[in-house]
Structures are given as C-alpha cells and as structure tokens.
Design a protein around this motif. Structure first.
Motif, PDB file in Angstrom:
ATOM      1  N   ARG A  69      -1.476   8.555 -10.026  1.00 42.17           N
ATOM      2  CA  ARG A  69      -1.705   7.106 -10.117  1.00 42.17           C
ATOM      3  C   ARG A  69      -1.282   6.519 -11.457  1.00 42.17           C
ATOM      4  O   ARG A  69      -1.634   5.397 -11.781  1.00 42.17           O
ATOM      5  CB  ARG A  69      -3.198   6.806  -9.884  1.00 42.17           C
ATOM      6  N   ASN A  70      -0.576   7.289 -12.230  1.00 44.20           N
ATOM      7  CA  ASN A  70      -0.223   6.816 -13.573  1.00 44.20           C
ATOM      8  C   ASN A  70       1.243   6.408 -13.684  1.00 44.20           C
ATOM      9  O   ASN A  70       1.817   6.415 -14.764  1.00 44.20           O
ATOM     10  CB  ASN A  70      -0.538   7.927 -14.584  1.00 44.20           C
ATOM     11  N   VAL A  71       1.857   6.065 -12.535  1.00 45.52           N
ATOM     12  CA  VAL A  71       3.300   5.765 -12.525  1.00 45.52           C
ATOM     13  C   VAL A  71       3.543   4.299 -12.181  1.00 45.52           C
ATOM     14  O   VAL A  71       2.991   3.787 -11.214  1.00 45.52           O
ATOM     15  CB  VAL A  71       4.018   6.670 -11.492  1.00 45.52           C
ATOM     16  N   VAL A  72       4.356   3.634 -12.980  1.00 41.25           N
ATOM     17  CA  VAL A  72       4.773   2.264 -12.692  1.00 41.25           C
ATOM     18  C   VAL A  72       6.230   2.337 -12.253  1.00 41.25           C
ATOM     19  O   VAL A  72       7.101   2.736 -13.041  1.00 41.25           O
ATOM     20  CB  VAL A  72       4.660   1.379 -13.964  1.00 41.25           C
ATOM     21  N   LEU A  73       6.501   2.002 -10.989  1.00 43.77           N
ATOM     22  CA  LEU A  73       7.872   2.109 -10.475  1.00 43.77           C
ATOM     23  C   LEU A  73       8.552   0.746 -10.508  1.00 43.77           C
ATOM     24  O   LEU A  73       7.962  -0.261 -10.093  1.00 43.77           O
ATOM     25  CB  LEU A  73       7.855   2.664  -9.055  1.00 43.77           C
ATOM     26  N   ILE A  74       9.772   0.717 -10.990  1.00 46.53           N
ATOM     27  CA  ILE A  74      10.490  -0.545 -11.168  1.00 46.53           C
ATOM     28  C   ILE A  74      11.874  -0.442 -10.535  1.00 46.53           C
ATOM     29  O   ILE A  74      12.676   0.412 -10.936  1.00 46.53           O
ATOM     30  CB  ILE A  74      10.613  -0.874 -12.673  1.00 46.53           C
ATOM     31  N   GLN A  75      12.117  -1.295  -9.547  1.00 48.45           N
ATOM     32  CA  GLN A  75      13.453  -1.284  -8.943  1.00 48.45           C
ATOM     33  C   GLN A  75      14.348  -2.226  -9.731  1.00 48.45           C
ATOM     34  O   GLN A  75      14.455  -3.416  -9.461  1.00 48.45           O
ATOM     35  CB  GLN A  75      13.405  -1.705  -7.476  1.00 48.45           C
ATOM     36  N   ASP A  76      14.963  -1.672 -10.743  1.00 52.31           N
ATOM     37  CA  ASP A  76      15.893  -2.432 -11.598  1.00 52.31           C
ATOM     38  C   ASP A  76      16.678  -1.408 -12.397  1.00 52.31           C
ATOM     39  O   ASP A  76      16.304  -0.227 -12.476  1.00 52.31           O
ATOM     40  CB  ASP A  76      15.100  -3.354 -12.543  1.00 52.31           C
ATOM     41  N   GLY A  77      17.758  -1.850 -13.003  1.00 50.35           N
ATOM     42  CA  GLY A  77      18.568  -0.954 -13.819  1.00 50.35           C
ATOM     43  C   GLY A  77      17.833  -0.577 -15.101  1.00 50.35           C
ATOM     44  O   GLY A  77      17.116  -1.415 -15.667  1.00 50.35           O
ATOM     45  N   HIS A  78      18.035   0.657 -15.554  1.00 46.73           N
ATOM     46  CA  HIS A  78      17.359   1.064 -16.797  1.00 46.73           C
ATOM     47  C   HIS A  78      17.846   0.273 -18.007  1.00 46.73           C
ATOM     48  O   HIS A  78      17.197   0.231 -19.032  1.00 46.73           O
ATOM     49  CB  HIS A  78      17.488   2.586 -17.022  1.00 46.73           C
ATOM     50  N   GLU A  79      19.013  -0.376 -17.866  1.00 49.65           N
ATOM     51  CA  GLU A  79      19.520  -1.201 -18.964  1.00 49.65           C
ATOM     52  C   GLU A  79      18.657  -2.441 -19.192  1.00 49.65           C
ATOM     53  O   GLU A  79      18.827  -3.154 -20.179  1.00 49.65           O
ATOM     54  CB  GLU A  79      20.996  -1.586 -18.708  1.00 49.65           C
ATOM     55  N   ALA A  80      17.716  -2.698 -18.232  1.00 54.64           N
ATOM     56  CA  ALA A  80      16.818  -3.854 -18.375  1.00 54.64           C
ATOM     57  C   ALA A  80      15.422  -3.411 -18.808  1.00 54.64           C
ATOM     58  O   ALA A  80      14.444  -4.148 -18.647  1.00 54.64           O
ATOM     59  CB  ALA A  80      16.744  -4.619 -17.059  1.00 54.64           C
ATOM     60  N   ILE A  81      15.328  -2.223 -19.367  1.00 56.70           N
ATOM     61  CA  ILE A  81      14.029  -1.654 -19.761  1.00 56.70           C
ATOM     62  C   ILE A  81      13.210  -2.609 -20.639  1.00 56.70           C
ATOM     63  O   ILE A  81      11.990  -2.704 -20.526  1.00 56.70           O
ATOM     64  CB  ILE A  81      14.273  -0.291 -20.466  1.00 56.70           C
ATOM     65  N   ASP A  82      13.896  -3.363 -21.486  1.00 60.63           N
ATOM     66  CA  ASP A  82      13.176  -4.252 -22.417  1.00 60.63           C
ATOM     67  C   ASP A  82      12.476  -5.407 -21.696  1.00 60.63           C
ATOM     68  O   ASP A  82      11.635  -6.082 -22.285  1.00 60.63           O
ATOM     69  CB  ASP A  82      14.093  -4.761 -23.541  1.00 60.63           C
ATOM     70  N   LYS A  83      12.821  -5.621 -20.415  1.00 60.55           N
ATOM     71  CA  LYS A  83      12.108  -6.664 -19.644  1.00 60.55           C
ATOM     72  C   LYS A  83      10.721  -6.173 -19.220  1.00 60.55           C
ATOM     73  O   LYS A  83       9.851  -6.947 -18.866  1.00 60.55           O
ATOM     74  CB  LYS A  83      12.897  -7.000 -18.366  1.00 60.55           C
ATOM     75  N   LYS A 117      23.306   1.447 -23.012  1.00 55.61           N
ATOM     76  CA  LYS A 117      22.417   0.324 -23.373  1.00 55.61           C
ATOM     77  C   LYS A 117      20.950   0.770 -23.246  1.00 55.61           C
ATOM     78  O   LYS A 117      20.116   0.497 -24.117  1.00 55.61           O
ATOM     79  CB  LYS A 117      22.688  -0.881 -22.460  1.00 55.61           C
ATOM     80  N   ALA A 118      20.650   1.495 -22.161  1.00 58.33           N
ATOM     81  CA  ALA A 118      19.266   1.954 -21.953  1.00 58.33           C
ATOM     82  C   ALA A 118      18.849   2.936 -23.051  1.00 58.33           C
ATOM     83  O   ALA A 118      17.734   2.854 -23.578  1.00 58.33           O
ATOM     84  CB  ALA A 118      19.144   2.602 -20.575  1.00 58.33           C
ATOM     85  N   ILE A 119      19.733   3.843 -23.408  1.00 56.90           N
ATOM     86  CA  ILE A 119      19.397   4.813 -24.469  1.00 56.90           C
ATOM     87  C   ILE A 119      19.106   4.059 -25.770  1.00 56.90           C
ATOM     88  O   ILE A 119      18.130   4.332 -26.467  1.00 56.90           O
ATOM     89  CB  ILE A 119      20.547   5.823 -24.689  1.00 56.90           C
ATOM     90  N   ASP A 120      19.967   3.081 -26.063  1.00 58.67           N
ATOM     91  CA  ASP A 120      19.787   2.281 -27.280  1.00 58.67           C
ATOM     92  C   ASP A 120      18.420   1.611 -27.306  1.00 58.67           C
ATOM     93  O   ASP A 120      17.717   1.638 -28.324  1.00 58.67           O
ATOM     94  CB  ASP A 120      20.845   1.165 -27.283  1.00 58.67           C
ATOM     95  N   LEU A 121      18.036   1.023 -26.173  1.00 57.60           N
ATOM     96  CA  LEU A 121      16.742   0.327 -26.095  1.00 57.60           C
ATOM     97  C   LEU A 121      15.591   1.314 -26.266  1.00 57.60           C
ATOM     98  O   LEU A 121      14.615   1.035 -26.958  1.00 57.60           O
ATOM     99  CB  LEU A 121      16.608  -0.400 -24.750  1.00 57.60           C
ATOM    100  N   ILE A 122      15.711   2.493 -25.641  1.00 58.61           N
ATOM    101  CA  ILE A 122      14.606   3.461 -25.723  1.00 58.61           C
ATOM    102  C   ILE A 122      14.488   4.024 -27.146  1.00 58.61           C
ATOM    103  O   ILE A 122      13.378   4.229 -27.637  1.00 58.61           O
ATOM    104  CB  ILE A 122      14.773   4.593 -24.686  1.00 58.61           C
ATOM    105  N   THR A 123      15.609   4.240 -27.805  1.00 54.44           N
ATOM    106  CA  THR A 123      15.524   4.805 -29.162  1.00 54.44           C
ATOM    107  C   THR A 123      14.708   3.883 -30.077  1.00 54.44           C
ATOM    108  O   THR A 123      14.009   4.359 -30.959  1.00 54.44           O
ATOM    109  CB  THR A 123      16.910   5.062 -29.804  1.00 54.44           C
ATOM    110  N   ASP A 124      14.770   2.566 -29.825  1.00 53.52           N
ATOM    111  CA  ASP A 124      14.018   1.629 -30.672  1.00 53.52           C
ATOM    112  C   ASP A 124      12.515   1.905 -30.616  1.00 53.52           C
ATOM    113  O   ASP A 124      11.818   1.729 -31.604  1.00 53.52           O
ATOM    114  CB  ASP A 124      14.245   0.178 -30.202  1.00 53.52           C
ATOM    115  N   SER A 125      12.013   2.279 -29.427  1.00 53.29           N
ATOM    116  CA  SER A 125      10.563   2.490 -29.325  1.00 53.29           C
ATOM    117  C   SER A 125      10.179   3.967 -29.222  1.00 53.29           C
ATOM    118  O   SER A 125       9.019   4.287 -28.932  1.00 53.29           O
ATOM    119  CB  SER A 125       9.974   1.684 -28.164  1.00 53.29           C
ATOM    120  N   LEU A 126      11.128   4.848 -29.481  1.00 53.93           N
ATOM    121  CA  LEU A 126      10.834   6.289 -29.417  1.00 53.93           C
ATOM    122  C   LEU A 126       9.995   6.706 -30.632  1.00 53.93           C
ATOM    123  O   LEU A 126      10.259   6.291 -31.759  1.00 53.93           O
ATOM    124  CB  LEU A 126      12.169   7.050 -29.402  1.00 53.93           C
TER     125      LEU A 126
END
Ligand code: SAM
Length: 191
Positions: A69-83, A117-126
């Motif tokens: 129950r700890n999963v949030v599923l999002i149908q969108d591109g990972h490049e929109a992770i910051d949304k 783009k997704a990797i770049d966004l994730i590195t910011d909050s890693l």
C-alpha cells in the motif's frame, strides 16, 4: 541475460533503507515496483511512472495481490517527475528499466531526451549516497542511440559530485544489457 535484474536490485538494496522514498521510473509489469515497495516497507513510499495504461494497471494489480500500500502510481512520462514529486522530498534510489515492455507493445520505447531529463530531475533531489540504477537494453531499434546518449551524459557528470559505474557481461552475445549506477557523493552547489 536474466542475471542482470537481480544485480540491479542488489545495487539498490545496498543503499535503500526502510522508510525511504524511491522511484520506479518505468513500471512495466511491476517487478521493480514490487521489489522497491518491499524494500522501503510500510513507512516508505514508491513513486511508479509509466506512460502506458496497461503497465500502470498491471502494476496496480500486482501491488494489490501482494498487499503493498505504499506505492503511488502515475501514468505519465518520467520526464514530468517534477509535476508529482516536490524537490524537498529526498529520494534514496531510483531504477530505470529501459527499452520496451516484454510481451507488450514493442513500438513504445524509452527515448534518450526524456530519460536524461528524468535523470537530471531525480539527481536534484537524490540523497547523498543515493543511487540511480539504469538497466540499458540496446539491441532494439533506437536502443543504440539511447545507450550512446546515456554513456555520454554519464561520462560528463562531474566526478566531484557523482560516482558512475558501468556493470556488464563481457562474455554474452547479442547486445547483452548492462547497468549504469549513478551515486551522488556530494551535494552540487550553485555559486
Ligand atoms: N521494470 C519493468 C518491469 O519490471 O516489468 C519493465 C520496464 S519496460 C523494459 C520499459 C517501460 O518503460 C515500458 O513499460 C514503457 O511503457 C515505459 N516507458 C517508455 N517511455 C516512458 C517514459 N517517458 N516515462 C515512463 N515510462 C516510459
């Protein structure tokens, strides 16, 4: 070929703890999502992304069957992770299983620009010590292009802030997949 996936999980197991927040950037049938969900436990959180409705549905069913129950599923591109993920929400680990969904639509593949783009966004909050694990398949149409862009991107990451390792089979034929593991070793400061 099969042995690469347990190895990608091992790289995450080493650095992810219970209660952490993590990302499955390409849910597909939910193998990695389930692994991450068990790893972070009830107090943790998994964000799972996929552009395909079928992938999100398969993953949702898989989580239900396994009572996760700890999963949030999002149908969108990972490049929109910051949304979907605030930048102050620290990420301990992320996995990308690139290419197409086995037994799914082979024309839907990950693409270099959106993956980077997704990797770049994730590195910011890693977190410091956090890892982004990429499983790179490069035998399909467009796979070699994605591989080349990713290798160039990783080779240019500043070694003062990131440690990047490549793990690959050297005795397998037919474009065996390989792993890139990006670990943040120091916060990037902007002057
Ligand atoms: N990890 C999955 C599993 O355990 O079954 C397999 C993932 S499969 C190799 C790649 C997935 O990436 C496909 O399901 C595809 O729909 C998805 N994908 C392609 N482009 C994407 C994007 N921009 N954002 C998120 N997912 C994407």
């Amino acid at each position: 070929m099969k042995a690469i996936l347990p190895f990608s999980h091992q790289l995450l197991k080493e650095i992810v703890s219970e209660g952490d927040t993590v990302i499955d950037a390409t849910c597909g049938n939910g193998n990695d999502t389930l692994f991450l969900s068990k790893l972070v436990g009830e107090k943790g959180k998994v964000y799972g992304f996929d552009i395909q409705e079928a992938a999100i549905e398969n993953t949702r069913k898989r989580m239900e069957t396994n009572h996760q129950r700890n999963v949030v599923l999002i149908q969108d591109g990972h490049e929109a992770i910051d949304k979907y993920i605030r930048t102050d929400e620290k990420i301990a680990g992320a996995i990308f299983n690139l290419g197409y969904l086995p037994r799914g639509d082979h024309s839907i593949v990950t693409k270099p620009a959106s993956t980077i783009k997704a990797i770049d966004l994730i590195t910011d909050s890693l977190k410091i010590g956090g890892r982004i694990v990429l499983v790179v398949y490069h035998g399909h149409d467009g796979g070699a292009e994605e591989r080349n862009h990713l290798l160039a991107y990783c080779q240019n990451l500043d070694q003062n802030f990131y440690q990047v390792l490549q793990y690959q089979f050297i005795n397998q034929k037919n474009h065996p997949p390989f792993i890139l593991s990006l670990e943040k070793i120091k916060e990037v400061t902007v002057h």
